[in-house]
Design a protein around this motif. Structure first.
Motif, PDB file in Angstrom:
ATOM      1  N   GLY A  22      29.063  40.784  52.430  1.00 54.31           N
ATOM      2  CA  GLY A  22      29.509  39.486  52.469  1.00 54.31           C
ATOM      3  C   GLY A  22      30.873  39.087  52.790  1.00 54.31           C
ATOM      4  O   GLY A  22      31.680  39.987  52.822  1.00 54.31           O
ATOM      5  N   ASP A  23      31.056  37.670  52.714  1.00 51.73           N
ATOM      6  CA  ASP A  23      32.675  37.542  53.182  1.00 51.73           C
ATOM      7  C   ASP A  23      33.076  36.483  52.197  1.00 51.73           C
ATOM      8  O   ASP A  23      33.912  35.363  52.974  1.00 51.73           O
ATOM      9  N   GLY A  24      32.832  36.749  51.063  1.00 48.41           N
ATOM     10  CA  GLY A  24      33.540  35.900  50.022  1.00 48.41           C
ATOM     11  C   GLY A  24      32.379  35.263  49.167  1.00 48.41           C
ATOM     12  O   GLY A  24      31.291  35.242  49.514  1.00 48.41           O
ATOM     13  N   GLY A  25      32.885  34.229  48.443  1.00 48.92           N
ATOM     14  CA  GLY A  25      31.544  33.730  47.415  1.00 48.92           C
ATOM     15  C   GLY A  25      31.896  34.385  46.244  1.00 48.92           C
ATOM     16  O   GLY A  25      33.179  34.623  45.744  1.00 48.92           O
ATOM     17  N   ALA A  26      30.692  34.179  45.192  1.00 53.10           N
ATOM     18  CA  ALA A  26      30.949  34.924  43.906  1.00 53.10           C
ATOM     19  C   ALA A  26      30.053  35.985  43.847  1.00 53.10           C
ATOM     20  O   ALA A  26      28.849  36.197  44.397  1.00 53.10           O
ATOM     21  N   MET A  51      38.436  41.303  44.926  1.00 54.77           N
ATOM     22  CA  MET A  51      38.788  40.041  44.073  1.00 54.77           C
ATOM     23  C   MET A  51      39.796  39.235  45.105  1.00 54.77           C
ATOM     24  O   MET A  51      39.697  37.992  44.936  1.00 54.77           O
ATOM     25  N   ALA A  52      40.181  39.647  46.003  1.00 54.42           N
ATOM     26  CA  ALA A  52      40.953  38.942  47.109  1.00 54.42           C
ATOM     27  C   ALA A  52      39.921  37.987  47.988  1.00 54.42           C
ATOM     28  O   ALA A  52      40.069  36.889  48.329  1.00 54.42           O
ATOM     29  N   LYS A  53      38.731  38.523  48.047  1.00 52.08           N
ATOM     30  CA  LYS A  53      37.674  37.828  48.745  1.00 52.08           C
ATOM     31  C   LYS A  53      36.741  37.054  47.781  1.00 52.08           C
ATOM     32  O   LYS A  53      36.120  36.008  48.108  1.00 52.08           O
ATOM     33  N   PHE A  54      36.303  37.851  46.911  1.00 53.18           N
ATOM     34  CA  PHE A  54      35.258  37.399  45.957  1.00 53.18           C
ATOM     35  C   PHE A  54      35.720  36.879  44.489  1.00 53.18           C
ATOM     36  O   PHE A  54      36.620  37.555  43.687  1.00 53.18           O
ATOM     37  N   LYS A  55      35.057  35.934  43.698  1.00 60.10           N
ATOM     38  CA  LYS A  55      35.317  35.416  42.429  1.00 60.10           C
ATOM     39  C   LYS A  55      34.226  36.297  41.583  1.00 60.10           C
ATOM     40  O   LYS A  55      33.006  36.288  41.895  1.00 60.10           O
ATOM     41  N   ILE A  56      34.718  37.200  40.551  1.00 63.35           N
ATOM     42  CA  ILE A  56      33.725  38.123  39.884  1.00 63.35           C
ATOM     43  C   ILE A  56      33.575  37.940  38.399  1.00 63.35           C
ATOM     44  O   ILE A  56      34.282  37.365  37.678  1.00 63.35           O
ATOM     45  N   TYR A  57      32.115  37.754  38.307  1.00 65.29           N
ATOM     46  CA  TYR A  57      31.788  37.267  36.777  1.00 65.29           C
ATOM     47  C   TYR A  57      30.844  38.492  36.437  1.00 65.29           C
ATOM     48  O   TYR A  57      30.308  39.101  37.101  1.00 65.29           O
TER      49      TYR A  57
END
Lengths: 98, 122, 130
Positions: A22-26, A51-57
């Motif tokens: 992946g190149d970003g997103g959640a 976390m620089a690329k993705f928002k983590i939940y």
């Protein structure tokens, strides 16, 4: 795009697969995936870098069930099932990395 | 079905025979093709082992399904994408595979995933 | 929004069916529509009414049945996967000469086309598996 991961990163490569593809997103961590979001876990540096690329939940119920809700890595947002539904709705596509 | 065509990608990350996912995912592919959807298959991680040619399943008394991959083009399923990195990590090249595929980088595969309407993972 | 759900694991061994149930329930409670819940692979084992978990444990099968009744959910079990694993309704029992049925209320057995249709008709498809 929403990536759903349900495996511990120390057991399976699902989360590694997401980070390499992946190149970003959640990213939403559920079930055993939530172990990735704990302080002191060997995977923590990788998660922080991601976390620089993705928002983590991470799913709150799964954190609590495993006794780790008090040691969630900074920057990870806990969500309940309603929040899980919102994440799916808010992202055009989602992929469960089974 | 009012002529709706969606982009379906079946994401295969599991090796064949050890579990049933590879076989039952092929069944989904064939049905999706019968519904005339825009179907593609992605193979990454241990999923690339599904395409390793030369399956001989007599010894384990399980029905082999290598031939089904070859039959996919009869169903107009021609988009088979394979991750280069996963092949390399397993000592494989495109020549080891039972069907022609498009080999690409993980990042390119990731971009294709973003373009899909439905991602089904097995 | 319209959701389609795919459940690929059976009850109890994996958390997949629990997660799928909680997700489906939360989506319905938020006012979303569930176009269909499709059970595939070992997921078909969520549809046997013969399960009898201990009294202090959740009854995964009954829970799905109740949710289906409450929200008029369409819960479909893949016929080929069901035949492999012995999930049988009256039609299947007659067709295959079986002496019993075990399909739980709220579930129906149908083809894989129902999964593809769910993918086409739903705004979002979510998979729960191993």
């Amino acid at each position: 795009m929403l990536h759903i991961v349900n495996k511990s990163p120390l057991d399976r490569n699902s989360l590694d697969a997401v980070l390499g593809t992946g190149d970003g997103g959640a990213i939403l961590l559920i079930e055993d995936g939530v172990y990735a979001a704990t302080k002191g876990n060997a995977y923590e540096p990788k998660l922080k870098a991601a976390m620089a690329k993705f928002k983590i939940y991470a799913l709150q119920g799964d954190l609590e069930a495993r006794g780790i809700s008090d040691r969630v890595t900074d920057g990870v947002a806990a969500v309940d099932y309603a929040g899980f539904v919102d994440l799916v709705a808010d992202n055009k596509t989602n992929q469960s990395w089974l | 079905m009012s002529g709706d065509i969606k982009k379906f990608m079946m994401v295969n990350r599991k090796a064949p025979y050890g579990t049933i996912y590879a076989l039952e995912s092929l069944e989904v592919v064939l049905i999706a093709a019968a519904f005339e959807q825009d179907v593609s298959l992605a193979f990454l991680d241990d999923g690339v082992y599904q395409l390793k040619k030369g399956h001989q399943t007599k010894g384990i008394e399980v029905k082999g399904f290598e031939k089904t991959y070859g039959a996919l083009e009869d169903y107009d399923v021609e988009k088979l994408y394979v991750d280069q990195e996963s092949l390399t990590a397993r000592g494989l090249t495109a020549e080891d595979l039972c069907v022609p595929v498009e080999v690409m980088s993980r990042a390119e595969l990731g971009k294709l995933m973003e373009e899909q309407d439905v991602l089904l993972s097995f | 929004m319209k959701f389609g759900i795919l459940v690929s694991e059976g009850p109890y061994t994996h958390q997949a069916s629990d997660s799928a149930y909680q997700f489906t329930k939360a989506a319905l409670e938020k006012g979303h529509e569930i176009f269909r819940v499709f059970f595939y692979h070992d997921g078909v084992n969520n549809a046997t009414r013969l399960t009898t978990p201990p009294q202090d444990d959740r009854n995964i099968v009954n829970r799905w049945s109740k949710l289906a009744e409450q929200y008029n959910l369409d819960m479909v079990v893949c016929v080929a996967a069901a035949q492999r694993r012995g999930i049988v309704d009256e039609g299947e029992a007659k067709r295959n000469g079986k002496d019993a049925t075990n399909l739980a209320p709220g579930f129906r057995i149908s083809g894989l086309g129902q999964l593809i249709e769910a993918g086409i008709q739903s705004d979002r498809m979510v998979t729960f598996g191993d």
